[in-house]
Design an enzyme around this catalytic site. Structure first.
Site, mmCIF file in Angstrom:
data_model
loop_
_atom_site.group_PDB
_atom_site.id
_atom_site.type_symbol
_atom_site.label_atom_id
_atom_site.label_comp_id
_atom_site.label_asym_id
_atom_site.label_seq_id
_atom_site.Cartn_x
_atom_site.Cartn_y
_atom_site.Cartn_z
ATOM 1 C CG PHE A 222 80.242 50.177 42.522
ATOM 2 C CD1 PHE A 222 79.182 50.561 41.716
ATOM 3 C CD2 PHE A 222 81.011 51.163 43.130
ATOM 4 C CE1 PHE A 222 78.895 51.897 41.509
ATOM 5 C CE2 PHE A 222 80.736 52.503 42.927
ATOM 6 C CZ PHE A 222 79.672 52.876 42.118
ATOM 7 C CB ALA B 51 88.351 48.678 43.189
ATOM 8 N N GLY C 257 87.505 48.704 49.419
ATOM 9 C CA GLY C 257 86.086 48.605 49.728
ATOM 10 C C GLY C 257 85.209 49.328 48.716
ATOM 11 C CE LYS C 258 88.734 53.739 45.592
ATOM 12 N NZ LYS C 258 89.899 54.003 44.687
ATOM 13 C CB ILE C 259 84.694 46.569 44.043
ATOM 14 C CG1 ILE C 259 84.538 47.551 42.891
ATOM 15 C CG2 ILE C 259 84.276 45.167 43.672
ATOM 16 C CD1 ILE C 259 84.995 47.037 41.572
#
Lengths: 312, 312, 312, 312
Positions: free
Chosen positions: D251, D275, D279-281
């Protein structure tokens, strides 16, 4: 409730080699705020666990396994204190990670997350989990999923049972050994779910979202009494509380350990009194909420109540 | 901090007749969230109390005495673990109320406060205090204030010492016996203050707001090392932390137990790291915050650390 | 309260160039959780400010001036909406800092505090204040204190008034211009207090801790009605609420904006209902608590209520 | 981040008929605590919504529809500002209840829940919902489920789409009209789920728990950029954030409105920085958390950003 101004607050004094239960009893005599609630929670949980007519539900939300609380949950299953477990997918993911020999590590919340990213470390507040664990997790999960019969249909609890049969320790393993069901309504919302999606690209096994409901509802309809120990809120809390809603009965014992607050309106922080208006909890249920971090309140409660039940 | 991913999270298992210290050590091996912080707090507080070169400050905010935490504070004074106490006026008011034989009572927060008003009961969350206690309190305070010399000037700590000399138990009494100063910068903001205002209408004794500062500052300047145990925030936390600000030194040990949160910007919830930027805490200070209700965290910490120091 | 299930929740729709008051009214029609409380707070505050028989108290706790909320407070004094201000010492310290031309700065809470220390920057969550400001502050304060008559005795509010006369903007300045008293019971617990201690080493002026009480109590006894707007808890909240305790009357209007929670037992998070049991608030008082960060709730409330009173 | 001590805090002054956006901009110039975060959230959300290359995810947790926030969500779908909606089952249940003409009502949290139970009223903090609504809900749901083909298999989003086609207003209805998918991984954990269990006793339709994953993952793999507006935590937050985990991307915009706190370790309260370690963001994502009640922060944000995008 006793009469107003009948039972005085007793100032706490710490004594020699005090056991956890002795301290919790002193907190009960002080009787105020969350310390008082914790002592009442111990009394209610003890009574619930001693009550052989009661079906014992346990809700597990929040990242409790990475924080070392999984050992307590496994032990509670082992000693027969959990009949039905409802968990988030995350806790089960981390339970599997530990069961296959990977570890979580002490870290710090005051760090540079981009640096951690470069170091291939995933952070859960002050717990660190190396990427490597997910490599082993993927390998394990794909192998285990690969044993499922192509074209079959399976419930979520059967999927989790299948995983548990392939592990040698942890919550899922112990649940299999003790033959208790583990429900995880939002299993897609976890690494288990992502692994399943990967698997589903090569093999078609249908996970029926509602296949667990009949057995759960039968259990609820036949339970003479029901009790709930709720660690955190989220799906586990609501799924447990709503399960008695279709029956003429409700929970007669309920303890919740939460860090959420009621005034935001979310179910996670909702009081157990609110649950009475819905009939989830019976009018005369013994129920208490302890506000605080379950990494403190759960071990203290477990030590106190196990001292009463087993070591007394 | 150790290297990342060096020290694994150890799942907690409750053992037979576990003492509080044993449980806190297990929390330390789990090491996560506030359970981990509580274990670090025990280590830091133990080290601080063992360090004979350290002047030990104790901050007491929040309605802790009505909740039964006063006994722990008195015991800590008695055993020499507090050198300087800074308190809110409310805690000292309730300490006096218990010392003159009145009691606080177990109540409930889910009640009709107008009904309580009619029943002449004052509520502090789930603690009840009958109006009657304030009748005895007024009688006692006016008698004690009446012994002060008309026209004299007195410091706040001397005023409190004078009260403590007239009591036979509790925090103020024990502080007098152990000759430790009790500071209460906002004494006007309490029932003690209201009683003093009543008294001041018939007799003129000047309470010098700043008279305590020189002795406190001397203490800070001469302290080889300083340590702070902060229960709650408010005036006691800030007054203690700012006291080292004028000296070339800072606090080398600091533990705070708070239910407040940092993102609101208030000092009560501020992290101890923030205090490093001001120099209130030294760069290499051992410091930890435990978020939660002090009616749980203070007894657990006190039992664990006393077990280490005295009963081990 | 209306009858149960009489007034339906109206879903919110954002409209074109919506003013703050229009949005708050929409929140009121939704009517739930803290959004609903905020709308009720606007109604109560509006009514309180329109009520000419009401003496208006304002409590200011939490680091509100460094966060830019001081402008709102000054404006409220200027427009006659505050009759009595009770503040923490910290807010007044930062008010003086801005009044003498120093500034607070946008920063971040995710930083290295030891580095900040080396850069001579003091942190208040995500606000930065250079050490330099305290150099100017010291210079100013010593000069201003130096004007006090050696050997005299002064009240805290007179000390603050004297400072306000030496500034050209800000809360203290505006309070002087509008002739409203500023009370700060714990003035020692602030940089103002530390500066005063410095000053007191060269010049003897007695600050009488209780000298403000008679005027305040007279005000309380003669007030036909009393209303309180409480930003944060701490000493200001309690000092305001307790002030009516000695009178036969109580607060008839009360709004509190707080981020604290009631279950910890501290007065800062205590509900206003609890205050009814004490008689601090009248049985039929209009009172509401809005939980949340006052850097959001205060500006929204002020904009909504000022729109109603002045710009409508 | 600008250089330290470059951008000064500007004290807020409320101006005449101030629009919500004008106030949010003033909060941004003050720039502190959650008020400052709210202003940054408006900037990030505005930029995300203006970015035509970005796929816009919206997470909806907490009892937001009963609190009147559903209108804002429907409007955001209508104006094309949501591409993918992930919701709890509870919000969709209450959306259906309103869509079939039943209402939620203003109530109070300070009540007798057993009395409410007797009055057939269900409480959600200070919102009341009569039992009657669930009678209509059951009738509607059973009729709608009855239209499903016996023996068929369906995804959760298709089930919700089917419901939405049978309603004439609300979130599900608007989503159908705008052809956006609504995901609800834990649909069993809601009244929709309980109704489905009832239905499943007479008719066999398989809801495939993982059937939504391929389309969602395809969407994630093909998205040039991704942005997330997260109201509350729970399953929606995690399900959205984890969805990019399998892709090489993450994201690039993220705003979360939450009342939870990070130190408890749960994902709901986890910072967006955490996050980043997963690596989600993305490392350079624009991300901000606003702590507080979404019944305040969501309407303020929506009004400010819609003013910028549509009414400016």
């Amino acid at each position: 409730m006793t009469q107003p101004c009948e039972m005085p607050v007793t100032q706490i004094h710490v004594s020699k080699k005090m056991t956890v239960n002795e301290l919790v009893k002193a907190m009960g005599k002080a009787g105020a705020y969350n310390g008082g609630s914790l002592a009442r929670a111990a009394d209610i949980w003890e009574q619930m666990l001693r009550d052989e007519e009661t079906t014992k539900f346990f809700g597990l939300a929040g990242a409790m396994v990475p924080a070392g609380m999984g050992g307590i949950v496994s032990d509670l299953i082992k000693t027969g204190h959990i009949d039905v477990l409802v968990s988030t997918g995350a806790n089960l993911t981390h339970d599997i990670i530990e069961a296959i020999g990977c570890r979580h590590f002490h870290g710090t919340a005051f760090c540079d997350d981009i640096e951690l990213r470069h170091d291939e470390i995933n952070r859960i507040y002050d717990v660190y989990l190396p990427d490597d664990a997910f490599v082993h997790f993927e390998e394990f999960m794909q192998k285990v999923f690969g044993q499922l019969g192509e074209g079959s249909t399976i419930s979520i609890s059967a999927l989790l049972e299948h995983i548990g049969k392939n592990t040698k320790s942890g919550i899922l393993h112990t649940a299999v050994k003790k033959k208790i069901p583990v429900y995880c309504p939002a299993v897609q919302d976890s690494m288990i779910g992502l692994q399943y999606w990967l698997f589903s690209q090569v093999c078609r096994v249908t996970v029926d979202a509602f296949a667990d409901m009949p057995a759960l509802m039968d259990r609820c309809f036949t339970a003479k009494k029901a009790g709930a120990m709720l660690v955190g809120g989220g799906v586990p809390k609501n799924f447990i509380l709503q399960s008695m809603l279709m029956t003429p009965n409700g929970f007669g014992y309920a303890v919740q350990l939460t860090g959420d607050r009621p005034d935001l309106g979310g179910l996670s922080g909702a009081t157990l009194d609110e649950a009475r208006s819905w009939g989830k909890i019976t009018e005369d249920a013994q129920a208490v909420t302890v506000y605080g971090d379950a990494t403190i309140t759960l071990p203290v409660l477990a030590a106190a109540v196990m001292e009463r039940l087993h070591h007394g």
